[in-house]
Design an enzyme around this catalytic site. Structure first.
Site, PDB file in Angstrom:
ATOM      1  N   ASP A 425       0.485  -1.046   0.169  1.00 22.03           N
ATOM      2  CA  ASP A 425       0.014   0.297   0.327  1.00 22.03           C
ATOM      3  C   ASP A 425       0.630   1.155   0.300  1.00 22.03           C
ATOM      4  O   ASP A 425       0.317   2.442  -0.135  1.00 22.03           O
ATOM      5  CB  ASP A 425      -0.835  -0.397   0.781  1.00 22.03           C
ATOM      6  CG  ASP A 425      -2.259  -0.804   0.714  1.00 22.03           C
ATOM      7  OD1 ASP A 425      -2.524  -1.344  -0.002  1.00 22.03           O
ATOM      8  OD2 ASP A 425      -3.028  -1.210   1.685  1.00 22.03           O
ATOM      9  N   TYR A 506     -10.599  -0.124   1.619  1.00 25.31           N
ATOM     10  CA  TYR A 506      -9.702   0.404   3.392  1.00 25.31           C
ATOM     11  C   TYR A 506      -9.345   1.418   3.978  1.00 25.31           C
ATOM     12  O   TYR A 506      -8.037   2.179   3.822  1.00 25.31           O
ATOM     13  CB  TYR A 506      -8.591  -1.364   3.555  1.00 25.31           C
ATOM     14  CG  TYR A 506     -10.009  -1.992   4.278  1.00 25.31           C
ATOM     15  CD1 TYR A 506     -10.275  -2.659   3.745  1.00 25.31           C
ATOM     16  CD2 TYR A 506      -9.102  -2.748   5.161  1.00 25.31           C
ATOM     17  CE1 TYR A 506     -11.052  -4.269   3.936  1.00 25.31           C
ATOM     18  CE2 TYR A 506      -9.787  -3.755   5.935  1.00 25.31           C
ATOM     19  CZ  TYR A 506     -10.316  -4.607   4.863  1.00 25.31           C
ATOM     20  OH  TYR A 506     -11.150  -5.438   5.564  1.00 25.31           O
ATOM     21  N   HIS A 554      -7.402 -13.716   2.602  1.00 27.00           N
ATOM     22  CA  HIS A 554      -6.008 -12.656   2.490  1.00 27.00           C
ATOM     23  C   HIS A 554      -5.613 -12.299   3.991  1.00 27.00           C
ATOM     24  O   HIS A 554      -6.334 -12.436   5.212  1.00 27.00           O
ATOM     25  CB  HIS A 554      -6.111 -10.936   1.781  1.00 27.00           C
ATOM     26  CG  HIS A 554      -7.214 -10.259   2.172  1.00 27.00           C
ATOM     27  ND1 HIS A 554      -8.682 -10.583   2.593  1.00 27.00           N
ATOM     28  CD2 HIS A 554      -7.718  -9.141   3.251  1.00 27.00           C
ATOM     29  CE1 HIS A 554      -9.640  -9.555   3.495  1.00 27.00           C
ATOM     30  NE2 HIS A 554      -8.274  -8.375   3.846  1.00 27.00           N
ATOM     31  N   HIS A 556      -3.162  -9.698   6.215  1.00 29.20           N
ATOM     32  CA  HIS A 556      -3.049  -8.401   6.664  1.00 29.20           C
ATOM     33  C   HIS A 556      -1.580  -8.473   7.200  1.00 29.20           C
ATOM     34  O   HIS A 556      -1.611  -8.539   8.252  1.00 29.20           O
ATOM     35  CB  HIS A 556      -3.070  -7.549   7.063  1.00 29.20           C
ATOM     36  CG  HIS A 556      -4.712  -6.812   6.049  1.00 29.20           C
ATOM     37  ND1 HIS A 556      -5.403  -6.519   5.171  1.00 29.20           N
ATOM     38  CD2 HIS A 556      -6.489  -7.955   6.906  1.00 29.20           C
ATOM     39  CE1 HIS A 556      -6.706  -6.745   4.336  1.00 29.20           C
ATOM     40  NE2 HIS A 556      -6.835  -7.350   5.687  1.00 29.20           N
ATOM     41  N   ASP A 565      16.570   3.029  21.665  1.00 25.88           N
ATOM     42  CA  ASP A 565      17.373   3.289  22.426  1.00 25.88           C
ATOM     43  C   ASP A 565      17.167   2.981  23.674  1.00 25.88           C
ATOM     44  O   ASP A 565      16.724   4.120  24.380  1.00 25.88           O
ATOM     45  CB  ASP A 565      18.071   4.980  22.034  1.00 25.88           C
ATOM     46  CG  ASP A 565      18.278   4.808  20.529  1.00 25.88           C
ATOM     47  OD1 ASP A 565      18.574   3.946  20.179  1.00 25.88           O
ATOM     48  OD2 ASP A 565      19.025   6.251  20.268  1.00 25.88           O
ATOM     49  N   GLU A 606      22.533 -10.877  13.121  1.00 23.91           N
ATOM     50  CA  GLU A 606      20.889 -11.331  12.719  1.00 23.91           C
ATOM     51  C   GLU A 606      21.415 -12.473  12.330  1.00 23.91           C
ATOM     52  O   GLU A 606      19.781 -12.264  11.477  1.00 23.91           O
ATOM     53  CB  GLU A 606      21.412  -9.579  11.550  1.00 23.91           C
ATOM     54  CG  GLU A 606      21.772  -8.586  11.775  1.00 23.91           C
ATOM     55  CD  GLU A 606      21.941  -7.810  10.691  1.00 23.91           C
ATOM     56  OE1 GLU A 606      21.531  -6.325  10.913  1.00 23.91           O
ATOM     57  OE2 GLU A 606      22.955  -8.518   9.416  1.00 23.91           O
ATOM     58  N   PHE A 699      19.328  -7.204   4.710  1.00 22.54           N
ATOM     59  CA  PHE A 699      19.452  -6.203   6.029  1.00 22.54           C
ATOM     60  C   PHE A 699      20.124  -7.519   6.984  1.00 22.54           C
ATOM     61  O   PHE A 699      20.826  -7.244   7.471  1.00 22.54           O
ATOM     62  CB  PHE A 699      18.575  -5.953   6.350  1.00 22.54           C
ATOM     63  CG  PHE A 699      17.599  -4.701   5.643  1.00 22.54           C
ATOM     64  CD1 PHE A 699      18.339  -3.886   4.610  1.00 22.54           C
ATOM     65  CD2 PHE A 699      16.750  -3.617   6.854  1.00 22.54           C
ATOM     66  CE1 PHE A 699      16.959  -3.353   4.298  1.00 22.54           C
ATOM     67  CE2 PHE A 699      15.871  -3.039   6.109  1.00 22.54           C
ATOM     68  CZ  PHE A 699      16.639  -2.663   4.439  1.00 22.54           C
ATOM     69  N   GLU A 703      25.328  -9.654  11.336  1.00 19.14           N
ATOM     70  CA  GLU A 703      26.314  -9.181  11.727  1.00 19.14           C
ATOM     71  C   GLU A 703      25.513  -9.267  13.373  1.00 19.14           C
ATOM     72  O   GLU A 703      24.975  -9.746  13.301  1.00 19.14           O
ATOM     73  CB  GLU A 703      25.794  -6.826  11.375  1.00 19.14           C
ATOM     74  CG  GLU A 703      26.765  -6.679  10.243  1.00 19.14           C
ATOM     75  CD  GLU A 703      26.226  -5.629   9.909  1.00 19.14           C
ATOM     76  OE1 GLU A 703      26.772  -4.173   9.483  1.00 19.14           O
ATOM     77  OE2 GLU A 703      25.133  -5.454   9.171  1.00 19.14           O
ATOM     78  N   ASP A 709      23.005  -0.242  17.920  1.00 19.70           N
ATOM     79  CA  ASP A 709      22.216  -0.473  18.400  1.00 19.70           C
ATOM     80  C   ASP A 709      21.221  -1.428  17.284  1.00 19.70           C
ATOM     81  O   ASP A 709      21.701  -1.163  15.885  1.00 19.70           O
ATOM     82  CB  ASP A 709      22.405   1.162  17.636  1.00 19.70           C
ATOM     83  CG  ASP A 709      21.595   2.533  17.111  1.00 19.70           C
ATOM     84  OD1 ASP A 709      20.315   2.193  17.630  1.00 19.70           O
ATOM     85  OD2 ASP A 709      21.569   3.428  16.762  1.00 19.70           O
ATOM     86  N   HIS A 720      -7.910 -12.807   7.421  1.00 24.08           N
ATOM     87  CA  HIS A 720      -9.082 -12.058   6.977  1.00 24.08           C
ATOM     88  C   HIS A 720      -9.740 -13.149   6.139  1.00 24.08           C
ATOM     89  O   HIS A 720      -8.967 -13.112   4.945  1.00 24.08           O
ATOM     90  CB  HIS A 720      -8.461 -10.713   6.936  1.00 24.08           C
ATOM     91  CG  HIS A 720     -10.318  -9.642   6.713  1.00 24.08           C
ATOM     92  ND1 HIS A 720      -9.868  -8.594   5.942  1.00 24.08           N
ATOM     93  CD2 HIS A 720     -11.139 -10.011   7.071  1.00 24.08           C
ATOM     94  CE1 HIS A 720     -10.778  -8.585   6.852  1.00 24.08           C
ATOM     95  NE2 HIS A 720     -11.843  -8.859   7.154  1.00 24.08           N
TER      96      HIS A 720
HETATM   97 CU   LIG Z   1      -8.908  -7.746   5.078  1.00 21.08          CU
END
Ligand SMILES: [Cu+2]
Ligand SMILES: *[C@@H]1O[C@H](CO)[C@@H](O)[C@H](O)[C@H]1NC(C)=O
Ligand SMILES: *[C@@H]1O[C@H](CO)[C@@H](O)[C@H](O)[C@H]1NC(C)=O
Ligand SMILES: *[C@@H]1O[C@H](CO)[C@@H](O)[C@H](O)[C@H]1NC(C)=O
Ligand SMILES: *[C@@H]1O[C@H](CO)[C@@H](O)[C@H](O)[C@H]1NC(C)=O
Ligand SMILES: *[C@@H]1O[C@H](CO)[C@@H](O)[C@H](O)[C@H]1NC(C)=O
Ligand SMILES: *[C@@H]1O[C@H](CO)[C@@H](O)[C@H](O)[C@H]1NC(C)=O
Ligand SMILES: *[C@@H]1O[C@H](CO)[C@@H](O)[C@H](O)[C@H]1NC(C)=O
Ligand SMILES: *[C@@H]1O[C@H](CO)[C@@H](O)[C@H](O)[C@H]1NC(C)=O
Ligand SMILES: *[C@@H]1O[C@H](CO)[C@@H](O)[C@H](O)[C@H]1NC(C)=O
Ligand SMILES: *[C@@H]1O[C@H](CO)[C@@H](O)[C@H](O)[C@H]1NC(C)=O
Ligand SMILES: *[C@@H]1O[C@H](CO)[C@@H](O)[C@H](O)[C@H]1NC(C)=O
Ligand SMILES: *[C@@H]1O[C@H](CO)[C@@H](O)[C@H](O)[C@H]1NC(C)=O
Length: 820
Positions: A425, A506, A554, A556, A565, A606, A699, A703, A709, A720
Site C-alpha cells: 500500500d 480500506y 487474505h 494483512h 535506544d 542477524e 538487511f 552482523e 544499536d 482475514h
Molecule cells: Cu481484510
C-alpha cells in the site's frame, strides 16, 4: 485491505485531469467555527483553577468536609515549546516551491509541468524532506551540534524514454540557491541489485492501457457483457461495468502480464465496487511501451480458460453455456442506518469530557508533544504517513524512531484476480490518504488536531485535522487491590495520537498510545470495504457471503520500525523463555518434580534475527542495555510483546511478491541500525518484484546484535477471512492488531504510582474512615464543559491545496482526491 480500486492507474489520471480543470474554488466560505481547535495561535499556557487546586492543595477530603465552591475552569491552552527544531518535519511551503522552481531550471532533468505532461514526458512525482541520518540527528538532539543540513528527497517520473522509471534523487542543501544547490541520485538507502537509485515504472502508460487496450477489449465483448449483465465496460459514459486487475503485475521471465476482472459499477453513492465482482477475467501481455506489441492471451469464466475471444464467444453462444449470476449493488452494500432501530439507541450515548482542559502540551508548529512524562516529535511522509521520533520517558530516550514501514494485503483464490493480488500500500501512500478526521467519531470531541501535508503535481495538499491527540480514561483501572480494611484503585489514564489512512477500499486506523506505567502501544484497526471474489468453486478460499460473492481470504501484514535506544544506543535483545522441566532439588527427596524454569539468552547476530512469537507466548523479547543494570543487577530494558493478535504472511516465497515483500515473513526481525537501511520497503517495490529497490532480506548479513544499536521490525496484521459481518464494511472491534512496549526492570517500581488520580478507601465494620485522594483535582459541575455536546460537523472541509509552480500561496482551494 486492499484495495484500491486499485484502479490505481485511472485514479492517477483522474486526479491529473481534475487538477488541470478545477477552477480555483477559493476558500469562499467564511472560516468555519471549528470548536475542537481551541485557542488557536495562543502562546500562553493558562492553567485552570481545578488544576491549580490539584497542584497546590494537599487535599485529603473526607465525608464531613464541605464540597468546595464550584469554580469554572477555563480550558487549558496546550502550547509546548519544542526543545529543538523538529528535524523530521516536512518542508515548508517556501522550501518546496524553491526546490520545484530549481528542478524546472535544471535542463538535464528535462522536466515538464504535470498539468502539461504526457506519458512521454518527465515530471515530478514527489518533493519532501530527506530524513536525516541518525548519527547527525542524535548529535543535534542530544548534544550541541548544529541541526543536520536539510535536503529534499525528490522522486522523478521519467517517462520521456523507452524505459520509463522512477528516480529517487537528493536536492540541496536547502533552501536551494542557484550557486550551491546540486542534485544527485539517492542510492544509499536502497539495495537494488542493479543499483542506480531508479526503479522501472510499469504504470507509465496507464492512459493508453485503458484507452487503447482495456476498453477496446471490453468493447469487443460488449454483446456478451450486455447479455450476461446488461452493461458494458468500453470507456463510454453509459458504462455500468468496470475493469481493473492484479497488483503487482506478473513479472516472470522478463514479461509483464496482467489479469483484469470485470466489476459492476455501484448504482449508488456508496463505494461498493469491490463487493461487485462478476467472475470474468482476461489475461494480457503488456510488456513494453507500444500497445501495438501487446498481446491478448485469453479469457477465464467459471474456471474454464478460453485462449481467444472467438473461443469464448463460441462457448457463450452454445446452448450448454451456463450463465453465472451478477453481484448487484444494494442496501446490503450500503453503510447508512438500516433495519429496526435498536431499543433506546436513539438517545445520545455517553460522552467523555475534559473538565480541566487538555493535560498535554503541543508545539503545533514543530509537531512536538508532551504528555505526563513522555515527549516526542511527529513526522509525516507521503509513503508511510505519521511517524514518531525521539520518544522520551522521564527525559530518557526509549525509541529514536517508531512508525509504519509498509502494509501488505495478500489475497489468494482459484481465480487469477484474487490469486494475483498482493497490495503493497505505500505504492499508493499512507500520507495522501490520511484524510480529515471526524470529531466525536474518529476521536473524542475534545481532541486536539494537527494538519498534515503532502506533495502532488506541483501543489501541496493539506489534510486539515488529520492527526488527533487526546487523553482518555480507560474503562478499567491500571491498578487495584482490596483487603478486609481498604481498597486501592488507580485510574488508567492514557494518551493517544491517531490518524486514519483510507487506501482505496480500506481504512486503516493507527493509534499510538502512552500509559502511566511507561508502556507504549501501537495498534492498527481496519474498516472500509473488503475486496471480495466472485463465488464460483472457491470454497477453499473464503466463505460464501452474498449472492455470488466470496469473502476472499487474505493476509494483512503491517510492518513497523521500532528503533529502540535504551539508555543510549548500546543495546542487545535478551530472550527469556519459560521451559517445562523435570528437576530434582535438595529438598525434593531425590524425586524429580515436573515444573518449569527460565532460560535466558541473547540474540547474538542477524543470523538469529528473524523469528516468530513463540507458541504459548513462552518467550519474552526484551531490548536491554547490558551496561545499565538496576541496583539488583538486572538489565534495564523494554519488553516487546503482542497486544492483540499479530500475524506474518502465510504464503511462502509469494509468486506475486518475490523479493518485494520479505519484510512480511516473520513476526520479529532485528537488525543493526544503519543509515543505509532506514526503511524496510520502498513505495515502488511492486514495480520490480525480483529486484526491488529494497529487498528487506538483504538487511540480514550476519552482523552482531550484542551491544549494538538495534532496530526491531515488527509485524502486525491479521489473517482475514471475511464473513457476512464484513458486509457492508469490516468492523474495527475485531479487525485489530497491536504491539506493546513495556518497561522491564527499567525502574525500581511501577511508575504509575506517581499519579494522584488514585484513591485509597479505608473502611471497617461498615464505615468508611478515610478516603485518600492524594491532592487530585476535583471536577466541579461548572467545569464540565459540555458545549458543544455534538461537535460542529459542518466544519468538515476536506483537503486544502496550494499551488507550488507557479508558487501561488495566497490562493488556496479545496480539493480532496481519493483512490476510488
Ligand atoms: Cu481484510
Ligand atoms: C474529616 O474532616 C473533619 C472536618 O473537617 C475533621 O474534623 C476530621 O478530622 C477529618 N478526618 C480525617 C480522617 O481527616
Ligand atoms: C501548460 O501549457 C500551456 C500551453 O503551452 C501553457 O500556457 C501553460 O503555462 C503550461 N502550464 C504550466 C504550469 O506551465
Ligand atoms: C526531453 O523530453 C522530451 C519530452 O518531454 C523528449 O522529447 C526529449 O527527447 C527529451 N530530451 C532528452 C535529451 O532526453
Ligand atoms: C547519510 O548516510 C549515508 C550512508 O552512510 C551517506 O551515504 C550519506 O552521505 C549521509 N547523508 C548525509 C547528509 O550525511
Ligand atoms: C552544550 O553547550 C552548553 C553551553 O555551552 C554546555 O553547558 C553543555 O555541557 C553542552 N552539552 C553537551 C552535551 O555538549
Ligand atoms: C536561478 O536560476 C534561474 C534559472 O536560471 C533564474 O530564473 C533565477 O532567477 C535564479 N535565481 C536566483 C536567486 O538567482
Ligand atoms: C439494462 O440497462 C438499461 C440501461 O442501463 C436499462 O434501461 C434497462 O432497464 C436494463 N434492463 C434490464 C433488464 O435490467
Ligand atoms: C451507450 O452509448 C453508446 C454510444 O453512445 C450507444 O451506442 C449504446 O447503445 C449505449 N448503450 C446502452 C446500453 O444504452
Ligand atoms: C461452473 O463450473 C463447474 C465446474 O467446472 C460446473 O460444475 C458448473 O456447472 C459450472 N457452472 C455454470 C453455471 O456453468
Ligand atoms: C490547519 O489548517 C487550517 C486551514 O488552513 C488552519 O486554519 C489551521 O490553523 C491549521 N491547524 C494547525 C494546527 O496548524
Ligand atoms: C557497550 O556495552 C558493553 C557492555 O556493557 C561494553 O562492554 C561496551 O564498552 C559498550 N560500548 C560502548 C561503545 O559504549
Ligand atoms: C522463490 O521463487 C522463485 C521464483 O519462483 C525461485 O526462483 C526461488 O528459488 C524461490 N526461493 C525460495 C527461497 O524458495
Amino acid at each position: 485491505m486492499g484495495l484500491l480500486d486499485r484502479i490505481s492507474p485511472r485514479a492517477i489520471v483522474t486526479s491529473a485531469l481534475l487538477l488541470s480543470t478545477v477552477a480555483h474554488d477559493v476558500l469562499a466560505r467564511p472560516s468555519p467555527k471549528v470548536p475542537w481547535v481551541r485557542n488557536k495561535g495562543s502562546t500562553q499556557k493558562k492553567i485552570s483553577d481545578a488544576v491549580k487546586r490539584a497542584i497546590n492543595g494537599q487535599q485529603r477530603r473526607n465525608n464531613s468536609e464541605p464540597e468546595p465552591e464550584p469554580e469554572c475552569a477555563s480550558v487549558l491552552t496546550t502550547t509546548a515549546i519544542a526543545p529543538k527544531t523538529n528535524i523530521w518535519a516536512p518542508l515548508s511551503d517556501v522550501e518546496t516551491a524553491g526546490v520545484v522552481e530549481w528542478l524546472f531550471a535544471q535542463a538535464d532533468l528535462n522536466l515538464t509541468v504535470s498539468e502539461n505532461a504526457t506519458a512521454w514526458d518527465n515530471s515530478i512525482t514527489l518533493v519532501e524532506a530527506l530524513w536525516p541520518n541518525k548519527t547527525d540527528a542524535i548529535a543535534y538532539i542530544d548534544a550541541n551540534a548544529t541541526a543536520p543540513t536539510k535536503y529534499a528527497h525528490v522522486v522523478l517520473n521519467n517517462r520521456a524514454t523507452e524505459n520509463p522509471h522512477y528516480a529517487d534523487i537528493v536536492v540541496g542543501p536547502l533552501p536551494v540557491d542557484n550557486t550551491t544547490a546540486t542534485w544527485e541520485p539517492l542510492t544509499y538507502p536502497y539495495n537494488k541489485q542493479s543499483g542506480g537509485g531508479t526503479v522501472r515504472n510499469l504504470d507509465a502508460d496507464s492512459d493508453a492501457l485503458y484507452s487503447e487496450w482495456i476498453y477496446v477489449i471490453g468493447a469487443s465483448v460488449a454483446d456478451i457483457t450486455l447479455d450476461l449483465w446488461n452493461g458494458t465496460a468500453a470507456g463510454l459514459d453509459n458504462d455500468t461495468l468496470d475493469i481493473w486487475g492484479i497488483d503487482p503485475l506478473w513479472q516472470d521471465d522478463g514479461r509483464i502480464i496482467r489479469w483484469d476482472a470485470f466489476w459492476s459499477l455501484p448504482t449508488s453513492d456508496f463505494d461498493s465496487e469491490t463487493l461487485l465482482p462478476l467472475g470474468l477475467y482476461f489475461k494480457s501481455d503488456v510488456t513494453g511501451r507500444d500497445p501495438s506489441q501487446w498481446a491478448f492471451e485469453g479469457w477465464l469464466y467459471n474456471n474454464t480458460f478460453y485462449a481467444t475471444t472467438d473461443d469464448f464467444r463460441a462457448a457463450w453462444s452454445s446452448d450448454s453455456f451456463k450463465k453465472n449470476g451478477p453481484n448487484v449493488d444494494g442496501e446490503w452494500a450500503h453503510t447508512d442506518q438500516q433495519g429496526t432501530v435498536i431499543p433506546l439507541d436513539a438517545a445520545p450515548p455517553p460522552v467523555t469530557v475534559t473538565p480541566a482542559g487538555s493535560r498535554f502540551a503541543v508545539d503545533k508548529e514543530q509537531k512536538y508533544v508532551e504528555w505526563m512524562d513522555f515527549s516526542f516529535y511527529i513526522g509525516f511522509t507521503r509513503d508511510t504517513g505519521m511517524a514518531f521520533y525521539d520518544i522520551r520517558y522521564k527525559g530518557e530516550r526509549i525509541l529514536y524512531e517508531l512508525g509504519l514501514q509498509e502494509a501488505l494485503a495478500h489475497y489468494a483464490g482459484n481465480d487469477p484476480m484474487q490469486s494475483g493480488t498482493a497490495y503493497l500500500d505505500t505504492f499508493y501512500g499512507f500520507g495522501p490518504y490520511a484524510f480529515e478526521l471526524v470529531p466525536g467519531y474518529d476521536c473524542p470531541a475534545y481532541a486536539e488536531y494537527l494538519n498534515t501535508s503532502f506533495y502532488v503535481e506541483e501543489t501541496t495538499h493539506t489534510h486539515v485535522n488529520s492527526i488527533c491527540l487526546f487523553e482518555y480514561v480507560a474503562d478499567y483501572p491500571i491498578q487495584r487491590h482490596t483487603t478486609s480494611h481498604y481498597t486501592s484503585v488507580t485510574k488508567n489514564t492514557y494518551f493517544t495520537v491517531r490518524s486514519v489512512s483510507t487506501v482505496g477500499n480500506y481504512d486503516y486506523t493507527f493509534s499510538y498510545s502512552f500509559f502511566l506505567d511507561g508502556s507504549i502501544a501501537v495498534e492498527v484497526r481496519a474498516s472500509g470495504y473488503i475486496q471480495s471474489a466472485y463465488y464460483a468453486g472457491n470454497e477453499d478460499y473464503g466463505f460464501h457471503i452474498h449472492d455470488f460473492l466470496s469473502g476472499s481470504m487474505h493476509d494483512h501484514v503491517l510492518n513497523f520500525k521500532a528503533d529502540f535506544d535504551i539508555l543510549g544506543t548500546n543495546n542487545s535483545v535478551q530472550l527469556m523463555s519459560l521451559v517445562p522441566v523435570e528437576k530434582s532439588y535438595p529438598w525434593s527427596g531425590g524425586k524429580k518434580r515436573s515444573t518449569m524454569t527460565l532460560e535466558r539468552s541473547y540474540v547474538e547476530s542477524e543470523d538469529e534475527g528473524r523469528f516468530n512469537w513463540a507458541p504459548n507466548s513462552a518467550t519474552q523479547v526484551i531490548v536491554v542495555n547490558e551496561g545499565e543494570q538496576n541496583a539488583l543487577g538486572e538489565n534495564r530494558g523494554y519488553r516487546v510483546l503482542p497486544y492483540t493478535g499479530t500475524s506474518h504472511l502465510t504464503v511462502q516465497n509469494s509468486s506475486n511478491l518475490n523479493n518485494a515483500g520479505r519484510f512480511a515473513e516473520f513476526d520479529v526481525q532485528i537488525t543493526k541500525q544503519k543509515d543505509t537501511e532506514p526503511r524496510a520497503a520502498h513505495a515502488y517495490n511492486s514495480q520490480d518484484t525480483f529486484d526491488p529497490p529494497v529487498d528487506f532480506a538483504k538487511f540480514f548479513d550476519g552482523e552482531s546484535l550484542r551491544n549494538e544499536d538495534v532496530v526491531l521490525w515488527l509485524n502486525m496484521g491479521m489473517h482475514h477471512v471475511p464473513h457476512s459481518g464484513d458486509l457492508p464494511n469490516t468492523v474495527m472491534t475485531t479487525a485489530h492488531s497491536g504491539i506493546q512496549f513495556m518497561p522491564s526492570n527499567y525502574f525500581s517500581i511501577d511508575e504509575s504510582r506517581k499519579t494522584v488520580n488514585q484513591v485509597r478507601i479505608t473502611y471497617d465494620e461498615g464505615k468508611t474512615s478515610d478516603v485518600a485522594t492524594f491532592g487530585q483535582g476535583i471536577a466541579t459541575p461548572c467545569a464540565l464543559n459540555f458545549t458543544p455536546a455534538e461537535p460542529d460537523l459542518w466544519g468538515y472541509t476536506g483537503d486544502i491545496v496550494v499551488r507550488k509552480f507557479p508558487f501561488d500561496p495566497n490562493n488556496p482551494f479545496y480539493q480532496t482526491d481519493s483512490i476510488v
